[in-house]
Design a protein around this motif. Sequence first.
Motif, PDB file in Angstrom:
ATOM      1  N   UNK A  72       0.855  -1.202  -0.171  1.00  0.00           N
ATOM      2  CA  UNK A  72       0.105  -0.016  -0.127  1.00  0.00           C
ATOM      3  C   UNK A  72       0.916   1.212  -0.113  1.00  0.00           C
ATOM      4  N   UNK A  73       2.056   1.214   0.721  1.00  0.00           N
ATOM      5  CA  UNK A  73       2.731   2.564   0.951  1.00  0.00           C
ATOM      6  C   UNK A  73       3.470   2.871  -0.513  1.00  0.00           C
ATOM      7  N   UNK A  74       3.745   2.057  -1.187  1.00  0.00           N
ATOM      8  CA  UNK A  74       4.292   1.975  -2.623  1.00  0.00           C
ATOM      9  C   UNK A  74       3.609   2.429  -3.648  1.00  0.00           C
ATOM     10  N   UNK A  75       2.204   2.199  -3.556  1.00  0.00           N
ATOM     11  CA  UNK A  75       1.256   2.215  -4.731  1.00  0.00           C
ATOM     12  C   UNK A  75       0.766   3.696  -5.164  1.00  0.00           C
ATOM     13  N   UNK A  76       0.303   3.646  -6.258  1.00  0.00           N
ATOM     14  CA  UNK A  76      -0.097   4.984  -6.779  1.00  0.00           C
ATOM     15  C   UNK A  76      -1.690   5.058  -6.645  1.00  0.00           C
ATOM     16  N   UNK A  77      -2.151   6.556  -6.693  1.00  0.00           N
ATOM     17  CA  UNK A  77      -3.504   6.609  -6.944  1.00  0.00           C
ATOM     18  C   UNK A  77      -3.802   6.375  -8.479  1.00  0.00           C
ATOM     19  N   UNK A  78      -5.058   5.969  -8.831  1.00  0.00           N
ATOM     20  CA  UNK A  78      -5.429   5.799 -10.063  1.00  0.00           C
ATOM     21  C   UNK A  78      -6.958   6.236 -10.337  1.00  0.00           C
ATOM     22  N   UNK A  85     -12.279   5.017  -9.386  1.00  0.00           N
ATOM     23  CA  UNK A  85     -11.130   5.636  -8.753  1.00  0.00           C
ATOM     24  C   UNK A  85     -10.442   4.499  -7.782  1.00  0.00           C
ATOM     25  N   UNK A  86      -9.078   4.510  -7.914  1.00  0.00           N
ATOM     26  CA  UNK A  86      -8.571   3.356  -7.159  1.00  0.00           C
ATOM     27  C   UNK A  86      -7.445   3.954  -6.051  1.00  0.00           C
ATOM     28  N   UNK A  87      -7.588   3.668  -5.003  1.00  0.00           N
ATOM     29  CA  UNK A  87      -6.546   4.163  -3.948  1.00  0.00           C
ATOM     30  C   UNK A  87      -5.531   3.224  -3.627  1.00  0.00           C
ATOM     31  N   UNK A  88      -4.390   3.707  -2.949  1.00  0.00           N
ATOM     32  CA  UNK A  88      -3.361   2.665  -2.773  1.00  0.00           C
ATOM     33  C   UNK A  88      -3.742   1.817  -1.670  1.00  0.00           C
ATOM     34  N   UNK A  94      -7.707  -6.765  -2.801  1.00  0.00           N
ATOM     35  CA  UNK A  94      -8.440  -5.752  -3.508  1.00  0.00           C
ATOM     36  C   UNK A  94      -8.105  -4.212  -3.201  1.00  0.00           C
ATOM     37  N   UNK A  95      -7.935  -3.333  -4.105  1.00  0.00           N
ATOM     38  CA  UNK A  95      -7.722  -2.023  -3.706  1.00  0.00           C
ATOM     39  C   UNK A  95      -9.066  -1.305  -3.481  1.00  0.00           C
TER      40      UNK A  95
END
Length: 227
Positions: A72-78, A85-88, A94-95
Motif C-alpha cells: 500500500x505504501x508504494x502504490x499509486x492513485x489511479x 478511482x483506485x486508492x493505494x 483488492x484495492x
Amino acid sequence: MGRPKSISRVFLAYKGDHYAFYWVSVGSDRSIYFGSSIANWFKWGFNDKVDLPAEGARIAPDVYGREMNEKELSAKHSLHSSGVALLPTRVGTKRDEYRINAMEEYPEHLPLVGVLPMPIHRYRKSEKKIRAEDIVLDVEGFAGFPFAVLLYAHREAASVPEVVKGIPQRYPNFVSNSANLNADLKITAVAYNDSERFSFWRCDEYVVSARPSLDSLESIWPLFAAT
C-alpha cells in the motif's frame, strides 16, 4: 487501462535546490495516475477515513487509523477515465475504490490530492533537468514554515476554480505553477501556508484523496485546516 504516455514531475525549490516531490501521468485513454516521488522510501504509514469539513482537513491517521502494509505504501492513485478511482489502500487483495464522474463529464477541473509535506530536507535532492511539462513550486518565501500542496487537473482554457480563488483569503502565503501534461490537459500545483495554523512539521507525508459525498459523484477539494 491506458498506458501512461506523459508525466509531469512536481519539484519543491528551496535554497537553490530542487527536491523531487510528486508526479502525475496521463494514459492514452485520459486515465490519470499520481503518487509521491519517494513512495518507495516509505517504511510505515497509517490510513483513516473521515468526513472532510468545510474549513479543511484535520487528520490524525496515526491515532485513529490502521497501519498500512508495504504494498500500500508504494502504490499509486489511479483515476480511470470510466470514473473508477483506485486508492493505494486495500481490502484483502483488492484495492479500495470509489466512483467519480467519468473524465469527459468534468467540464473544467478535477481535484487530485492534498498533501502535507515532510520537512523539505527529507525529500530527495534532484539533479534532473527541468522539462516543460514539469512543475516547480518555489517555497523559499515560506521561510522554512510548514505548508500544504493541492494538485488538480484541468482543461487548457479552464478558468481558475472558485476554491483556488479563495486560497489567498484563507491562507496568507501561497504560490502556484502549472504545466501541460498533454495537448488538452494541464496540472496545477498550489502550495499554501499560514504560520499560525501551520505551526509545526509533520514527521511523515500526510495525503488526503477526497472522494465524493454520498449524494454526488463530484469530488471534494482536499484542503488542510492546519498541520
